[in-house]
Every structure is written in C-alpha cells, then in structure tokens.
Design an enzyme around this catalytic site. Sequence first.
Site, mmCIF file in Angstrom:
data_model
loop_
_atom_site.group_PDB
_atom_site.id
_atom_site.type_symbol
_atom_site.label_atom_id
_atom_site.label_comp_id
_atom_site.label_asym_id
_atom_site.label_seq_id
_atom_site.Cartn_x
_atom_site.Cartn_y
_atom_site.Cartn_z
ATOM 1 N N HIS A 194 24.401 75.318 62.746
ATOM 2 C CA HIS A 194 24.267 74.112 63.122
ATOM 3 C C HIS A 194 23.001 73.558 62.912
ATOM 4 O O HIS A 194 22.719 72.447 62.588
ATOM 5 C CB HIS A 194 24.289 74.104 64.599
ATOM 6 C CG HIS A 194 25.582 73.967 65.217
ATOM 7 N ND1 HIS A 194 26.092 74.710 66.193
ATOM 8 C CD2 HIS A 194 26.464 72.967 64.837
ATOM 9 C CE1 HIS A 194 27.458 74.329 66.120
ATOM 10 N NE2 HIS A 194 27.761 73.130 65.619
ATOM 11 N N ARG A 300 40.103 69.773 58.743
ATOM 12 C CA ARG A 300 40.281 71.103 59.128
ATOM 13 C C ARG A 300 40.771 70.814 60.901
ATOM 14 O O ARG A 300 39.613 70.581 61.502
ATOM 15 C CB ARG A 300 39.159 71.903 58.806
ATOM 16 C CG ARG A 300 38.900 72.151 57.299
ATOM 17 C CD ARG A 300 37.683 73.032 57.245
ATOM 18 N NE ARG A 300 37.711 73.539 56.009
ATOM 19 C CZ ARG A 300 36.901 73.186 54.903
ATOM 20 N NH1 ARG A 300 36.160 71.944 55.366
ATOM 21 N NH2 ARG A 300 36.908 73.632 53.823
ATOM 22 N N ARG A 336 45.196 68.883 58.081
ATOM 23 C CA ARG A 336 45.896 70.515 57.771
ATOM 24 C C ARG A 336 46.175 71.038 59.109
ATOM 25 O O ARG A 336 45.490 70.952 60.065
ATOM 26 C CB ARG A 336 44.711 71.081 56.809
ATOM 27 C CG ARG A 336 45.279 72.288 56.544
ATOM 28 C CD ARG A 336 44.237 73.028 55.593
ATOM 29 N NE ARG A 336 43.333 73.456 56.155
ATOM 30 C CZ ARG A 336 42.067 74.173 55.711
ATOM 31 N NH1 ARG A 336 42.137 74.358 54.360
ATOM 32 N NH2 ARG A 336 41.175 74.724 56.506
ATOM 33 N N GLU A 436 45.812 77.404 47.034
ATOM 34 C CA GLU A 436 44.517 78.340 47.205
ATOM 35 C C GLU A 436 45.071 80.002 47.186
ATOM 36 O O GLU A 436 44.035 80.640 47.078
ATOM 37 C CB GLU A 436 43.861 77.975 48.681
ATOM 38 C CG GLU A 436 44.647 78.014 49.783
ATOM 39 C CD GLU A 436 44.156 77.742 51.101
ATOM 40 O OE1 GLU A 436 42.990 77.669 51.254
ATOM 41 O OE2 GLU A 436 44.828 77.623 52.036
ATOM 42 N N ASN A 459 37.902 77.331 47.308
ATOM 43 C CA ASN A 459 37.205 78.457 48.022
ATOM 44 C C ASN A 459 38.150 79.864 48.080
ATOM 45 O O ASN A 459 37.539 80.818 47.792
ATOM 46 C CB ASN A 459 36.895 78.003 49.566
ATOM 47 C CG ASN A 459 36.216 76.602 49.474
ATOM 48 O OD1 ASN A 459 35.498 76.403 48.308
ATOM 49 N ND2 ASN A 459 36.049 75.963 50.710
ATOM 50 N N ASP A 460 39.341 79.585 48.643
ATOM 51 C CA ASP A 460 40.005 80.616 48.687
ATOM 52 C C ASP A 460 40.674 80.880 47.365
ATOM 53 O O ASP A 460 41.073 82.237 47.047
ATOM 54 C CB ASP A 460 41.360 80.203 49.583
ATOM 55 C CG ASP A 460 40.735 80.675 51.331
ATOM 56 O OD1 ASP A 460 40.393 81.663 51.451
ATOM 57 O OD2 ASP A 460 41.013 79.559 52.076
ATOM 58 N N CYS A 507 39.554 69.950 47.378
ATOM 59 C CA CYS A 507 38.865 69.971 48.248
ATOM 60 C C CYS A 507 37.985 71.218 48.917
ATOM 61 O O CYS A 507 37.507 71.266 49.688
ATOM 62 C CB CYS A 507 40.014 69.494 49.490
ATOM 63 S SG CYS A 507 41.165 70.769 49.815
HETATM 64 C C1 PEP Z 1 39.483 76.289 50.524
HETATM 65 O O1 PEP Z 1 39.832 77.363 50.710
HETATM 66 O O2 PEP Z 1 39.151 75.946 49.393
HETATM 67 C C2 PEP Z 1 39.632 75.082 51.396
HETATM 68 C C3 PEP Z 1 39.121 74.010 51.283
HETATM 69 O O3 PEP Z 1 39.968 75.668 52.709
HETATM 70 P P1 PEP Z 1 38.970 76.411 53.564
HETATM 71 O O4 PEP Z 1 37.682 76.486 53.161
HETATM 72 O O5 PEP Z 1 39.265 75.588 54.980
HETATM 73 O O6 PEP Z 1 39.586 77.769 53.831
HETATM 74 MG MG MG Z 2 41.287 77.725 52.179
#
Ligand code: PEP
Ligand code: MG
Length: 583
Positions: A194, A300, A336, A436, A459-460, A507
């Site tokens: 935060h 999210r 999502r 992902e 990211n994943d 994203c």
């Molecule tokens: C990702 O995995 O890139 C993604 C956008 O989802 P999160 O970061 O919420 O897992």
């Molecule tokens: Mg993800």
Amino acid sequence: MGIMLSGIGVSRGVVVGQAVRVDRGHPIIEATRIGPKEVPRELGRLDDGRDRLVADLEKARRRLAQQDAPGIEELVSLIGVQIGFLGNSRLMRMSRTHIEEGLMSAPAAVSASMAQIEEVYAKMTDPYLAARFEDIDALGGRLLDIMLDRDGAIGQLPEHAVLVAHEITPADTAWLEPGQVAAIAAETGGLQGHVAILARALAIPAVLGVHGLLEQVETGDQILVDGAGQVVVQPDADQQAKGKAAAMAFSERLERLRANADEPAYSLDQVYYNLQANIELPQEVPRAVNWGANGIGLLRTEFLFLERRNSPSEEEQTEILSSIVKQLGGRPVTIRTLDVGGEKVLPGYGELDQDAENPALGLRAIRLSLRNEEPFRAQIRAILRASRHGPVRLLFPMVATMLEITHLRGLVEEERARLVDEGLDIAMPPLGIMIEVPAAALSADLLAKHVEFLSLGTNDLTQYTLAIDRTNEKVAHLYDHLNPAVLRLVQFSVAAAERAGIPITICGEMAGDPSLTRLLMGLGLTEFSMVPRSLPEVKEQICQSNRSQLMAEVAMLMAEGNREAIAGFVGNNELGLNGTNKS
Ligand code: PEP
Ligand code: MG
C-alpha cells in the site's frame, strides 16, 4: 562521494532533501498490574486514546479528500477502512480483555495485544494478508504514542523532509501534510504494498527494500532519493547538482505527459493503439480515466472476495460491478472472474485446496470456480446484470483447454437465459480467455475460434513457461519475460488471434513497462492494458515509434532467437522486468 544504496524504485521522481528517521519500534510496555478498581479508568484511557486516534484519522481523511491527485480516493477509502477497524477490532477487543481479566494498564494491554496479533500474522502464508499486519502495527503504535503522549518523529517534520524508516505504513502517511514529505526511503516494502501505491498516488518519490539504510542515515543528513531505485546518503556537490537537474527534468516530463493524457495513441505510421487500464479496486477508476485509459482492460474481481468472512451476495456484486461500469460512462470494461486458489484463503467460498504442494498448478482460478459452481454462477449473473449499464466483456483466467471453454460458455448461456426469463434484457457479452498457461498459448489458434477475444497474461505465462514461481524470491532472478520461449508464445498467440479475426490484449505487467513497448509493438500487439500510471509513458513510446519498422526488426530478432540481442533491442540487459516481478 556519498554512500550509494539501491532498492526497489516504487514511485518515480528525484529529490534532494533532509533525512528524518522514523524510528518506530513499539517498546514492549511492561505489564504493570492494576487493581480491579482501576479497570474502569484504564478502559476509559483505552477508549479515549482510540477516540483521539479516530479524530486524527478523520482530520487526515477530510484533508486528503480535498486534494485533487490521481488515486487520492484510494487513500481516503483506506483511511476509512482504518477508522472502521478501530471500532471493534481484534486489537481493541483483546486490549479490553487484557485490562479486565489480566489487570493490565491500557498501554500494556495494547502492547500485549499487538504481540499476540503479530504472532498470528507471522504464520500466514499469503503475502497479501501477512502484509496487512503492517497496517495494524502502525495503528497500534500510533495508539500507544497517543496514550503515552509521545510525539513521534512524524509529528514534527521540517519542510521537504525525506522520511527514512525501517518501514513506512499507510497509517503513517495519514499524518503527513501533503507537500511536506518530499520523498520516502525504507528498508522494507515492495512494488505491491500500500505504501508504494500511496506514494505513487501522491506522487511522492519512493524507494523501498533498501537494505542497511538505517545503518547509514541519521536525522538531518542530506539525502538524495531517485525513485528509479537509488538512494545517496550525504551526496557530494556533483551528485546534488545532478540530482536537482534530474528532479527538474522529471517534473517537466510528467507535466508534459499528463497534458497528453486525453490524446489518442497513434504510431508514427498512423496505426491506432488501444490503451486500457488494469484495476484491482473500484476506487481506481477515476485515476485510470485521468491517466487516459480508453476503458478497463482487466478488472480483477478478487477485491470483492478478500478480507471478508463470506462470499458477497449476487446483489452486492451486481451493485459494485454496475457502479464501476456506470462510472466508465460507455468505455468498455473487461471483467475477469475470480482468480484465486492455492494458499489464498477465502473464508466461506466452498472448497479450497490450501495444502496442495504446488498451489500454482492446483485448484486455482477457473478450476476452483468450476469446482464451486454455485458461487461461480452467482458471479457470472452479477457480471451479466452489470452488463446492462455499459459495454462489458467476460474474461476467464487460467483456461487451458477447449473443453473448459465449451463448459464455460454453456454456463454463461444458462445463466443469461435464467435472467432473461426473469424479464431482464441482457445480451450475451463477448467471452474471452486469458492466455497464461503454455497449453493455451500453444493451442491459441484452436481456442481463438471459440471465443470473442484473448487476453495475454504474461505474468503467469512467464511463470508457467519457465517453471519459475513468480512469488518465490529465490528464483526471481530467473523470471524473464525476454526469454525467447515466452516471446514465441506471445508471437504465436498474436498471430492466432489475427487469423481468427479477434482482438488480443496484453494485460500482464510487461504491457506497462515502457522499455518493452517497442518490443511488444514489434510482436504485433496493438491493445495494451496496464497499471494506470504507466499509460502516458507507454503512449509516448508508441507515438515515437514506427510500427512496421519495429515489426520487421523484431521478426528478425525472433528468427535469431538470441535473448541477449533482444535485451539489447529493449535496452535492458537485466533479467526480468527491471529485475522485479509482480504476483
Ligand atoms: C497475468 O498473469 O499476466 C495476469 C494479468 O493475471 P494476474 O497477474 O492477475 O495473475
Ligand atoms: Mg494471471
């Protein structure tokens, strides 16, 4: 030459100022015994301390609410949460019990309760929840300061002070006069906390995770904070001059970028880029719009479920989601469905698999939702209901197979039919999946025929492709978006979407890293969704680049498949996203 230290740059900007150490460390108050007759007095002292703390927080909240800075709503609502917390929190309940049953003085009771609460939080494996202890700890510390009439360092800041601490908490920021704190440097904390969010919202340059900081700095020392991740203690004349010039250049640049927030993003060869925002909280909508988002590319929905005893009702979800859709005034929102599982505890949300050995490979995201069909159907209905108020797309996380898509579409169609039977006029929204999981990327051409859009969750995708846990610090240096294997999956997914004639949005965090924008443009992406604050800088990159030229250059780099050449192209030779990742 000053002492140079590095940390995680969480809020940009350069400042040269005067250090003020915030040495918190709540002393353990000896449990002085009181007689039974003194219990009411000590209970009164506790309540009085709490009331004064709440009054301080109220004042800070009112003061902040008048500020016009992006993200300020978030800070204001956070202070609201803290005020609520002080009402009947565990801290207050435990402290009362310690006074009444343990016959302790009020400060000793608060101190003992803090120690007990800390023990509980120390055992939590979920980093999000564990981090919440910071907030409670700061409130408890402030309560003690008030009861003991101590004026902490934060009470008497000189102008343009640079706060230096082991840890700065959101509660600390509530006492600050905006404009009085020029920068923040702390030994703990990271990109997602935060404090980082608030520092960015208030545009206070901040570097966190600076190991050994307090060993080097005393109150009154000159200090330079460069929000890109550098701290210089006692900078020499040359370093100071450079710091001041950088500070000036930064604020001029920010002004310029802000002025362009509403301009559309076109590359030099006149290709339009659709830039949207990722948000995690409804309060972020105004900030997203202020920074120039064309819509929300990733909402999210975890926030609806976290930190509560039971799942929100369909009505409650409908109301919150509808208000987000309405606030966006016709801009599209991609909502999502819930993406939790593994070690994240959601009380009251049906079956969870907390003890799985590999939670990231277990009952997570859509797998968890399909296992708990009733709450999942309720979430889908809430999203469908919200879609009456503006353009909504429905996105599913962690889909890996065609079978899942068929199943999900069936569920949405059933729920829509049910609502239509109830007399509601609801159209089928566009359905999309996150790409992902490597399986989804490798079959993107097949899956793309069965959905209306794709969202690239890099990211994943990076975590699963490289078998690197994105939350494990020990392997964080190997988490690498630039690995050709990851980029090939991106390239393949983009081509698959194009062949199927459907849009694809990136994203993952990569989308918001301006140093990667040219690479992503070269991979053919034209839709990006990112943290709001990155929008102007990514847009700047786009407007200065020629898409077709980048596509040709990146095609060659990809054919060569040399990671170092790719890193050279983006001008970043470090592994990973500025050496950091996001979970
Ligand atoms: C990702 O995995 O890139 C993604 C956008 O989802 P999160 O970061 O919420 O897992
Ligand atoms: Mg993800």
